[in-house]
Write a protein that holds these residues in place. Sequence first.
Motif, PDB file in Angstrom:
ATOM      1  N   LEU A 135       0.950  -1.148  -0.051  1.00 31.62           N
ATOM      2  CA  LEU A 135      -0.096   0.020   0.204  1.00 31.62           C
ATOM      3  C   LEU A 135       0.906   1.177   0.062  1.00 31.62           C
ATOM      4  O   LEU A 135       1.757   1.425   0.740  1.00 31.62           O
ATOM      5  N   ASP A 136       0.540   2.107  -0.925  1.00 32.29           N
ATOM      6  CA  ASP A 136       1.619   2.976  -1.039  1.00 32.29           C
ATOM      7  C   ASP A 136       1.322   4.146   0.030  1.00 32.29           C
ATOM      8  O   ASP A 136       0.038   4.737   0.181  1.00 32.29           O
ATOM      9  N   PRO A 137       2.347   4.391   0.861  1.00 31.54           N
ATOM     10  CA  PRO A 137       1.914   5.389   2.019  1.00 31.54           C
ATOM     11  C   PRO A 137       1.558   6.827   1.674  1.00 31.54           C
ATOM     12  O   PRO A 137       1.107   7.686   2.680  1.00 31.54           O
ATOM     13  N   GLU A 138       1.741   7.387   0.651  1.00 30.52           N
ATOM     14  CA  GLU A 138       1.367   8.546  -0.073  1.00 30.52           C
ATOM     15  C   GLU A 138      -0.050   8.675  -0.719  1.00 30.52           C
ATOM     16  O   GLU A 138      -0.735   9.591  -0.313  1.00 30.52           O
ATOM     17  N   THR A 139      -0.390   7.540  -1.484  1.00 28.06           N
ATOM     18  CA  THR A 139      -1.686   7.831  -2.085  1.00 28.06           C
ATOM     19  C   THR A 139      -2.527   6.714  -1.422  1.00 28.06           C
ATOM     20  O   THR A 139      -3.821   6.900  -1.585  1.00 28.06           O
ATOM     21  N   PRO A 173       4.818  -8.419   6.124  1.00 32.16           N
ATOM     22  CA  PRO A 173       4.753  -7.423   7.156  1.00 32.16           C
ATOM     23  C   PRO A 173       5.175  -5.956   6.695  1.00 32.16           C
ATOM     24  O   PRO A 173       4.604  -4.984   7.323  1.00 32.16           O
ATOM     25  N   ASN A 174       5.374  -5.916   5.491  1.00 34.74           N
ATOM     26  CA  ASN A 174       5.771  -4.515   4.745  1.00 34.74           C
ATOM     27  C   ASN A 174       4.527  -4.005   3.902  1.00 34.74           C
ATOM     28  O   ASN A 174       4.860  -3.187   3.449  1.00 34.74           O
ATOM     29  N   LEU A 175       3.472  -4.649   4.134  1.00 33.20           N
ATOM     30  CA  LEU A 175       2.145  -4.157   3.463  1.00 33.20           C
ATOM     31  C   LEU A 175       1.970  -2.726   3.592  1.00 33.20           C
ATOM     32  O   LEU A 175       1.719  -2.084   2.572  1.00 33.20           O
ATOM     33  N   ALA A 176       1.919  -2.359   4.791  1.00 33.69           N
ATOM     34  CA  ALA A 176       1.441  -0.894   4.955  1.00 33.69           C
ATOM     35  C   ALA A 176       2.383   0.327   4.792  1.00 33.69           C
ATOM     36  O   ALA A 176       2.328   1.312   5.044  1.00 33.69           O
ATOM     37  N   GLN A 177       4.010  -0.387   4.599  1.00 34.27           N
ATOM     38  CA  GLN A 177       4.907   0.619   4.239  1.00 34.27           C
ATOM     39  C   GLN A 177       5.144   1.635   5.296  1.00 34.27           C
ATOM     40  O   GLN A 177       5.177   2.835   4.995  1.00 34.27           O
ATOM     41  N   GLY A 178       5.276   1.225   6.600  1.00 33.66           N
ATOM     42  CA  GLY A 178       5.385   2.190   7.645  1.00 33.66           C
ATOM     43  C   GLY A 178       4.326   2.747   8.314  1.00 33.66           C
ATOM     44  O   GLY A 178       4.310   3.378   9.554  1.00 33.66           O
ATOM     45  N   LEU A 179       3.173   2.270   7.746  1.00 34.11           N
ATOM     46  CA  LEU A 179       1.825   2.821   8.562  1.00 34.11           C
ATOM     47  C   LEU A 179       1.265   1.341   9.174  1.00 34.11           C
ATOM     48  O   LEU A 179       1.836   0.673   9.334  1.00 34.11           O
ATOM     49  N   GLU A 180       0.138   1.612   9.896  1.00 34.16           N
ATOM     50  CA  GLU A 180      -0.730   0.364  10.552  1.00 34.16           C
ATOM     51  C   GLU A 180      -1.776  -0.152  10.028  1.00 34.16           C
ATOM     52  O   GLU A 180      -2.723   0.346   9.490  1.00 34.16           O
ATOM     53  N   TYR A 181      -1.541  -1.477   9.696  1.00 38.27           N
ATOM     54  CA  TYR A 181      -2.463  -2.152   9.309  1.00 38.27           C
ATOM     55  C   TYR A 181      -3.538  -3.045  10.255  1.00 38.27           C
ATOM     56  O   TYR A 181      -2.623  -3.834  11.332  1.00 38.27           O
ATOM     57  N   ASP A 182      -4.702  -3.045  10.466  1.00 35.44           N
ATOM     58  CA  ASP A 182      -5.325  -3.748  11.434  1.00 35.44           C
ATOM     59  C   ASP A 182      -5.396  -5.303  11.026  1.00 35.44           C
ATOM     60  O   ASP A 182      -6.418  -5.767  10.565  1.00 35.44           O
ATOM     61  N   TRP A 183      -4.347  -5.853  11.239  1.00 34.77           N
ATOM     62  CA  TRP A 183      -4.427  -7.519  11.033  1.00 34.77           C
ATOM     63  C   TRP A 183      -5.179  -8.127  11.970  1.00 34.77           C
ATOM     64  O   TRP A 183      -5.922  -9.233  11.481  1.00 34.77           O
ATOM     65  N   GLU A 184      -5.668  -7.792  12.954  1.00 35.45           N
ATOM     66  CA  GLU A 184      -6.370  -8.501  13.809  1.00 35.45           C
ATOM     67  C   GLU A 184      -8.278  -8.311  13.513  1.00 35.45           C
ATOM     68  O   GLU A 184      -8.991  -8.616  14.182  1.00 35.45           O
ATOM     69  N   ASN A 185      -8.246  -7.212  12.432  1.00 32.60           N
ATOM     70  CA  ASN A 185      -9.874  -6.718  12.107  1.00 32.60           C
ATOM     71  C   ASN A 185     -10.630  -6.544  13.356  1.00 32.60           C
ATOM     72  O   ASN A 185     -11.681  -6.762  13.437  1.00 32.60           O
TER      73      ASN A 185
END
Length: 436
Positions: A135-139, A173-185
Motif C-alpha cells: 500500500l503506497d504510504p502517499e496515495t 509485514p511490509n504491506l502498509a509501508q510504515g503505516l499501521e494495518y489492522d491485521w486482527e480486524n
Amino acid sequence: MQLWKSYRPVIAVVLLLGVLLSSACGTGEAETTTPTQTTSTTPETTEPTSPTATETTTTPATTPPPTTTEEPVDEFALWWQDFKQPFTLDSSAYPDFYRGAWGARLDELRSYLLNAAKLREGGVDTIMMEVEIVLDPETYEPKSIGDDVFIFYLQALKKEGFRIILIPNPMHPNLAQGLEYDWENNHDPGKDYYPSYELIKKFGGVVLKWAAIAEEYGVDAFLPILEPYKLAGDYQVASQWLQEILPQIKEVYDGQVWATEIMHDIGQGLSIPRPLNYNGYNFLISGPPAGWKEANYWEDMIEVFIQNGLEYSDNYSSMQGFGLYEYGGYTGGIWYEDVQMAAIGQNLTQEQAAHIAEALVRQASGKIKASFPRISLGWVDYDTPSYEIITDWYKSIGENISPIESGDWTYEQLIEIEQKLGGDDYEIIFDLDSPH
C-alpha cells in the motif's frame, strides 16, 4: 601562428612601401625587389609581402572533422530487452498433478533459480510465485513493486522448464509501508488501514495489471490475490469481491484462474476451507495448519482437511481439482515465524517434521492434484528428511522435466540483476535473504 599575429603592423608598412616604389618607377623592374625575395628570412628581419607567402603563412592547419561522441552501449539494457521477450513452454507432457514449490518471498524465488537442477531432480515441475504488493504510504493505494524483478524470475524459471502459477501477494509485514494495518480486524480507529470491501476493491487495478502480464507471458494459472479474507475482513465481502473480479480477469487472461484461501479452526483440531464463493474458478488450493508435534493428531486433521477441500471444490462444476500449499512442519530459522510458532509450541525437530511429511503423503496421494510446499529454511528445506519424502513422492508421479535453457547463475549475479531491475523499489521488497 602566434608569431604571425605579432608582426601584422610591420607587414602593413612593408606592403605600403612596395606599392609606392612600384608606382614611382612605373616599370616592372621593381618586381625584383618585391618581398618575395626576402621570404627566406625570419619575421624578425624582413616580413613576407607576396600573396603567395602570405597565403602560405596565414593558412591555418587543416582542422580535423569534429568527432561525434557515441553514447556508451548499455549492455545490460540490451540483454534485458532480449531476455524478457515472452516465449512458450510446452508442458503438454507434464503430469496432470502440479508437483510444485511455493515461492512466497523474493529470497525463495532466488533459491529456486539457484537450485533449479536440484529441484528438477526432485521431480518439481511447477513454481507458484508471488508478485509483491504494498500500500503506497502517499496515495494509500495498492501497487506492485519491483515488477521487472519478478518478470525476470518468471522468465528465468520458465527457461529452467518450470510451469508458473502467478499470484499477487500483499501478505507480508511490509504491506502498509510504515503505516499501521489492522491485521486482527478489530476496526481499530488508530490504524491507517483495516479490512473492508472498500479496501479490497482498491486491489482490482493491480490484480488486472498482473492478469494481463500473466497472459502476455503465458503462465499456466493466475490467482487474483493471496488470502483475500485478510483484506476484506468478512467471508461474504471476500466472496463478493472474488465474483466481481473474476469476469474482469477473464477479459485479459485466457488461462486457468485459481483461488486460494487460508483455513480456520472448527474445533477438535479440524479445519476446513473458508466458505467463500468460488463459482467460476478453475482450481482451489488451501493451506493447512503447520505440523504439530503430535503427528498422529495432525494426520487425523489433514485427512479431514483434504476430504472437506475435495467436497467443497466438487460443489463447483468449474473446479478441476483441489490442492495444498504452504504446508509442512516448521523447524525454525525465520525470525517472525519463530515467534509465531513458538507462541503455540509448534517448533519441530527435523524428525518430527519428517513424520508430518509422511502423514501428508499418505493422506494426499491419489486425492489432491497440486502440492506447493515452501522449499526453504524452516519448512521443507533442501537435504532434510522432509524434502526427501516429498521429492520421492513427486518422482513417483511422473518423469523429471528438462530445461529449455539452463542458466549458470551465481548468487552475486542475481543480486546485481535484482538491484538493477528493482531500482528504487528494491530496498522495500520483502526479502529475508535466506542462505540458499
